[in-house]
Write a protein that holds these residues in place. Sequence first.
Motif, mmCIF file in Angstrom:
data_model
loop_
_atom_site.group_PDB
_atom_site.id
_atom_site.type_symbol
_atom_site.label_atom_id
_atom_site.label_comp_id
_atom_site.label_asym_id
_atom_site.label_seq_id
_atom_site.Cartn_x
_atom_site.Cartn_y
_atom_site.Cartn_z
ATOM 1 N N LEU A 80 -31.554 65.881 -61.811
ATOM 2 C CA LEU A 80 -32.120 66.294 -62.986
ATOM 3 C C LEU A 80 -32.008 64.467 -63.942
ATOM 4 C CD1 LEU A 80 -30.565 69.554 -63.854
ATOM 5 C CD2 LEU A 80 -33.303 68.869 -63.931
ATOM 6 N N MET A 81 -30.251 64.281 -63.855
ATOM 7 C CA MET A 81 -30.133 63.426 -64.306
ATOM 8 C C MET A 81 -30.984 61.873 -64.192
ATOM 9 S SD MET A 81 -26.286 63.405 -64.202
ATOM 10 C CE MET A 81 -25.793 61.655 -65.661
ATOM 11 N N ALA A 82 -31.661 61.686 -63.193
ATOM 12 C CA ALA A 82 -32.638 60.555 -62.441
ATOM 13 C C ALA A 82 -34.341 60.518 -63.703
ATOM 14 C CB ALA A 82 -32.576 60.480 -61.421
ATOM 15 N N LYS A 83 -33.992 61.955 -63.406
ATOM 16 C CA LYS A 83 -35.452 62.189 -64.902
ATOM 17 C C LYS A 83 -35.101 61.810 -66.077
ATOM 18 C CE LYS A 83 -37.606 64.902 -60.891
ATOM 19 N NZ LYS A 83 -38.058 66.483 -60.350
ATOM 20 N N GLN A 84 -33.756 61.850 -66.385
ATOM 21 C CA GLN A 84 -33.407 61.818 -67.741
ATOM 22 C C GLN A 84 -33.715 63.412 -68.480
ATOM 23 O OE1 GLN A 84 -35.216 58.447 -69.621
ATOM 24 N NE2 GLN A 84 -34.227 57.475 -68.580
ATOM 25 N N GLU A 85 -33.299 64.301 -67.737
ATOM 26 C CA GLU A 85 -33.717 66.058 -67.841
ATOM 27 C C GLU A 85 -31.724 65.955 -68.381
ATOM 28 O OE1 GLU A 85 -35.852 68.598 -66.202
ATOM 29 O OE2 GLU A 85 -37.813 66.999 -66.268
ATOM 30 N N GLY A 87 -30.785 68.608 -70.786
ATOM 31 C CA GLY A 87 -30.747 69.349 -71.813
ATOM 32 C C GLY A 87 -29.495 70.885 -71.189
ATOM 33 N N ALA A 88 -29.802 71.777 -71.458
ATOM 34 C CA ALA A 88 -29.560 73.487 -71.456
ATOM 35 C C ALA A 88 -29.485 73.252 -69.246
ATOM 36 C CB ALA A 88 -30.286 74.191 -71.889
ATOM 37 N N LEU A 89 -30.377 73.320 -68.941
ATOM 38 C CA LEU A 89 -30.304 73.180 -66.627
ATOM 39 C C LEU A 89 -29.373 72.354 -66.793
ATOM 40 C CD1 LEU A 89 -31.381 74.352 -65.204
ATOM 41 C CD2 LEU A 89 -33.215 73.126 -64.943
ATOM 42 N N LEU A 90 -29.485 71.400 -67.174
ATOM 43 C CA LEU A 90 -28.157 70.196 -66.517
ATOM 44 C C LEU A 90 -27.070 70.534 -67.157
ATOM 45 C CD1 LEU A 90 -27.235 67.074 -64.965
ATOM 46 C CD2 LEU A 90 -27.520 66.399 -67.873
ATOM 47 N N ASN A 91 -26.475 71.233 -67.978
ATOM 48 C CA ASN A 91 -25.022 70.976 -68.731
ATOM 49 C C ASN A 91 -24.914 73.061 -67.563
ATOM 50 O OD1 ASN A 91 -24.641 69.448 -70.408
ATOM 51 N ND2 ASN A 91 -25.941 71.457 -71.955
ATOM 52 N N ASP A 92 -25.886 73.491 -67.569
ATOM 53 C CA ASP A 92 -25.633 75.088 -66.897
ATOM 54 C C ASP A 92 -25.789 74.424 -65.414
ATOM 55 O OD1 ASP A 92 -26.103 76.598 -69.333
ATOM 56 O OD2 ASP A 92 -28.376 76.872 -68.268
ATOM 57 N N VAL A 93 -26.139 73.697 -64.567
ATOM 58 C CA VAL A 93 -25.495 72.894 -63.811
ATOM 59 C C VAL A 93 -24.479 72.328 -63.305
ATOM 60 C CG1 VAL A 93 -26.201 71.279 -61.040
ATOM 61 C CG2 VAL A 93 -27.714 72.627 -62.880
ATOM 62 N N ALA A 94 -23.875 71.534 -64.490
ATOM 63 C CA ALA A 94 -22.585 71.117 -64.198
ATOM 64 C C ALA A 94 -21.597 72.666 -64.448
ATOM 65 C CB ALA A 94 -21.898 70.154 -65.819
ATOM 66 N N ALA A 95 -21.816 73.677 -65.154
ATOM 67 C CA ALA A 95 -20.930 74.182 -66.091
ATOM 68 C C ALA A 95 -20.674 75.128 -63.847
ATOM 69 C CB ALA A 95 -21.264 75.828 -66.769
ATOM 70 N N GLU A 96 -21.499 75.154 -63.183
ATOM 71 C CA GLU A 96 -21.337 75.727 -62.434
ATOM 72 C C GLU A 96 -20.582 74.746 -61.145
ATOM 73 O OE1 GLU A 96 -21.908 79.053 -59.425
ATOM 74 O OE2 GLU A 96 -22.333 78.935 -61.394
ATOM 75 N N ILE A 97 -20.677 73.748 -61.449
ATOM 76 C CA ILE A 97 -20.080 72.891 -60.236
ATOM 77 C C ILE A 97 -18.830 72.965 -61.381
ATOM 78 C CG2 ILE A 97 -19.440 70.206 -59.666
ATOM 79 C CD1 ILE A 97 -22.018 69.926 -60.256
ATOM 80 N N ALA A 98 -17.934 73.283 -62.063
ATOM 81 C CA ALA A 98 -16.850 73.053 -62.337
ATOM 82 C C ALA A 98 -16.050 74.928 -62.279
ATOM 83 C CB ALA A 98 -16.892 72.914 -63.812
ATOM 84 N N ARG A 99 -16.767 75.314 -61.940
ATOM 85 C CA ARG A 99 -16.857 77.129 -61.682
ATOM 86 C C ARG A 99 -16.175 76.768 -60.172
ATOM 87 N NH1 ARG A 99 -18.450 81.849 -59.604
ATOM 88 N NH2 ARG A 99 -20.479 80.853 -59.499
ATOM 89 N N LEU A 100 -16.976 76.012 -59.277
ATOM 90 C CA LEU A 100 -16.882 75.697 -57.770
ATOM 91 C C LEU A 100 -15.996 74.923 -57.706
ATOM 92 C CD1 LEU A 100 -20.565 75.435 -56.686
ATOM 93 C CD2 LEU A 100 -19.200 77.630 -56.596
#
Length: 230
Positions: A80-85, A87-100
């Motif tokens: 996502l970061m490579a595509k410069q996206e 937004g909310a999707l990247l934040n959700d992925v980051a939150a899930e990584i933090a939870r994991l």
Amino acid sequence: MGIISKVFTLLKSVVSDVDHHIEDTQGIRLLEQHIREARSELERTADSRVGIVAKVRLGENKLEELKERQQKLEENALQLMAKQEEGALLNDVAAEIARLETQILQQQQILDSFRQVQISIEDAATTAQTRIEQFEQQLQLVKATDATQRVQQAVSSSSRSITGSVSSAADTLQRIKSHQEEKQAEFTAREELRKAASGEALEERLKNAGIGEQASSAESVLARLRQKQQ
């Protein structure tokens, strides 16, 4: 009183031997019971080991799954970061990584605890198994020694009995010989008295001196036959 004292001492010795034998037998039975109880505890510990090993494996599998999911989400976030996206999707992925990551940390702590318990149980089981085997070896040695001492005691008792019997038999034999000698002496004395009373003793003394009627002999017979030939 001397005989009574000896008998009393012998009885005390026998009673003491019996008491010691009973005490030793009870001690052996008690040791056997302790070994059986220790074996039972070891078997229950083995069941606990199985449960702990299962939990460790399940914990390892769950931790591996969490790490794999974390790694996959991180790859997704990089894409996502490579595509410069961003937004909310990247934040959700980051939150899930933090939870994991939090779950992974907690799961690692739980797994470490299970592993520590597993090590403790295995060490205790190994030590207990070694001690039980040592006690079992000692028990076999004690039993063998006890059996040997029983045989020695039986042999010793038999030897004392045989010695006493032989001594008694020798005494009895000596008494019989003494009685027989006394009877023979009595018979001889009676015969001598009878001959003296009947005069036979005097006649024997005269014959021995060559006086009176002599017993026939081969020489006297030949002498008589020669006289008839003349």
